[in-house]
Design an enzyme around this catalytic site. Structure first.
Site, PDB file in Angstrom:
ATOM      1  N   ASP A 194       0.834  -1.209   0.000  1.00 11.85           N
ATOM      2  CA  ASP A 194       0.000   0.000   0.000  1.00 11.85           C
ATOM      3  C   ASP A 194       0.872   1.264   0.000  1.00 11.85           C
ATOM      4  OD1 ASP A 194      -1.965   1.897   0.531  1.00 11.85           O
ATOM      5  OD2 ASP A 194      -2.352   1.228   2.580  1.00 11.85           O
ATOM      6  N   HIS A 365      -4.000   4.028   6.930  1.00  7.85           N
ATOM      7  CA  HIS A 365      -2.914   3.574   6.046  1.00  7.85           C
ATOM      8  C   HIS A 365      -1.549   3.762   6.705  1.00  7.85           C
ATOM      9  CE1 HIS A 365      -5.573   3.197   2.519  1.00  7.85           C
ATOM     10  NE2 HIS A 365      -6.217   4.200   3.068  1.00  7.85           N
TER      11      HIS A 365
END
Length: 553
Positions: A194, A365
């Site tokens: 990610d 995140h």
């Protein structure tokens, strides 16, 4: 080594932008697809509801597709499933909450009875074609997020999905770093990690930090009604709001369709614990005073139809913003939404409300240090940054090199690239069709660039319709030309302009019709050209011109 014994990794979305995540993995006649997300339309995509990936490649290889493997239940990872499954009906695999949310979507699209779903537990593996896919627990802003270890005869590919490292999550266990470490010791061929927060240094704080902020807000605003806007899918955030509301003896109202849907799924599956008599309906709100109420609502991104935006614009049927209301934005604006969020905040301030948006959100995140931790544990041979705009992918590529991955082993890909990986070599070997398919109402892909260009032209310059009647054989003008306009000028105040435009069209028509065998295409072209030229000279505008010719015998 033959090309067949290589693994092909084909991103069909999720690169060049945040959202629309979808990647195909192909090996020896089997294809598995990781995630199937949508993205939201840009400002210039007028009338478009959402954007989904182009699945031409999957359609052309439909016999090879074994299933969709989903990392977690966010729209940018599951939103395109109802549209794609109508064409490629293969089983869908995911963790418990993820499948629960997907089932809600399938029910809306009347696909629940025709699509197979399979709930996978963490640590469990599924076998699809030549692949064994293992689900590994991670943390994210929705419960049950998983990373995938894709075991193949060529090697293991780890796909992190969206993740952060949260040692003190609100629900469930912390990320299974031990498993990533074990995989790293055995050898990992490639890491797809990610990139969303790769530009941010340091670590992402724990979700519990927001709970402390909520506590301060509730303590300081004991006499006010509190309205909190957050992402519907952030079940842990909703849990913390409910926990704090209970501590301060407040009743909770949930408003916004997506919020109601996800909370009911999460509650049913026991991912959300709500004490009895805490939730009340919006109709019961008038039975309580402001200091006894908390509203949890959608609209933290300034979406025009979401509950908070309607409240701010005084369009909500049940909730009016009052002076002294405390409104909390528990999110950060997604890139591109800043203007919309600012507009809603200004409208709330104008109505006398107090707006709080500092320290009320933590990201789901990983920041730079957590991404480095992944590389340190997994020690991949190849790095393939995913989930991000081009700037994120490039920065992630540099970070991977800092972590010891040779530059030639870092692949910054574009959607549609085919990366072929063998045991000893890797390289981009081709391209497949990839891009955006626009969804407008029930139409999927029927609005393309030309239609969008027309919509932009209509929005910017309006339309002029020229109607005239010709006699069948002689091409004499029997009636017209009449001119109808929309979105161009206000006709009552521009009668001279319209009259002059009629003159120009009539003159051009007469000259054109003097010739023999004039076809209608030519007549329409003459009308467009003459009128377009006149309007540009007088108004400096180029509206869309539609000539309509009727024929009378």
């Amino acid at each position: 080594m033959s090309e067949n014994s290589n693994i092909k990794i084909i991103p069909l979305g999720g690169l060049e932008q945040i959202g629309m995540n979808m990647t195909a993995f192909e090996y020896n006649g089997s294809i598995i697809v990781v995630d199937c997300g949508l993205s939201f339309p840009d400002d210039d995509m007028l009338g478009i509801d959402c954007v989904i990936p182009d699945i031409t490649y999957l359609r052309e290889n439909i016999d090879k597709v074994k299933g969709f493997v989903i990392t977690h239940g966010h729209e940018d990872h599951i939103g395109a499933l109802p549209y794609v499954l109508k064409e490629i009906n293969v089983p869908v695999y995911g963790t418990k909450l993820t499948i629960g949310i997907i089932e809600g979507k399938l029910e809306e699209h009347e696909l629940l009875d025709v699509v197979k779903r399979k709930v996978v537990k963490f640590g469990q593996s599924i076998h699809l074609g030549g692949f064994r896919i293992e689900f590994i627990r991670t943390n994210h802003s929705i419960a049950d997020a998983a990373a995938l270890a894709i075991h193949t005869p060529v090697g293991v590919i780890v796909h992190t999905g969206d993740f952060k490292v949260d040692y003190t999550p609100v629900f469930g266990d912390a990320i299974n770093l031990a498993r990533f470490s074990e995989l790293g010791k055995r050898g990992v061929l490639a890491l797809m990690c990610d990139s969303t927060n790769v530009l941010r240094p340091g670590f992402t704080p724990s979700e519990r930090k927001v709970g402390k902020t909520f506590d301060h807000i509730f303590a300081e605003h004991t006499k006010n009604r509190i309205i909190i806007a957050t992402f519907a899918s952030n079940v842990d955030r909703v849990q913390q709001i409910i926990n704090t509301a209970c501590r301060y003896n407040r009743k909770v109202i949930v408003e916004g369709r997506s919020m109601v849907n996800i909370i009911s799924v999460a509650r049913e599956m026991e991912y959300l614990k709500i004490p009895d008599n805490t939730l009340i309906s919006i109709e019961e709100m008038e039975n309580y005073t402001d200091d006894q109420l908390v509203l949890i609502t959608t609209g933290s991104q300034g979406e025009s139809m979401a509950a908070l935006s309607r409240m701010a614009a005084s369009l909500h049927r049940k909730v009016r913003i009052k002076p002294n209301d405390t409104i909390v934005f528990s999110s950060t604006p997604i890139p591109g939404n800043e203007k919309a969020v600012s507009k809603v905040m200004n409208e709330l301030y104008q109505q006398g409300a107090d707006v709080i948006f500092q320290d009320t959100h933590v990201s789901g995140h990983a920041c730079q240090e957590e991404i480095k931790l992944m590389y340190a544990l997994i020690k991949p041979k190849y790095a393939i940054p995913v989930h991000g705009e081009y700037q994120h992918l490039r920065q992630h590529g540099r970070l991977a090199q800092d972590m010891g991955i040779p530059k030639e082993n870092v692949f910054i890909m574009e959607s549609g690239d085919v990366l072929s990986i063998g045991k000893d070599s890797a390289g981009i070997t081709g391209r497949v069709p990839a891009g955006s398919v626009l969804v407008d109402g029930l139409g999927v892909g029927d609005v393309g660039n030309i239609v969008l260009r027309d919509r932009q032209n209509l929005a910017e310059n309006g339309i002029i319709i020229v109607v005239l009647t010709l006699e069948k054989y002689s091409n004499q003008i029997l009636a017209g030309p009449d001119i109808v306009t929309r979105g161009f000028v206000y006709v009552r105040e521009s009668e001279n302009l319209i009259e002059n435009a009629k003159e120009v069209v009539t003159q051009a028509l007469l000259e054109c019709l003097e010739g023999r065998n004039v076809d209608w295409g030519k007549i329409k072209m003459v009308v467009k050209d003459s009128l377009g030229e006149y309007l540009w000279k007088t108004m400096r505008r180029s509206p869309m011109i539609l000539p309509i010719i009727m024929e009378v015998e």
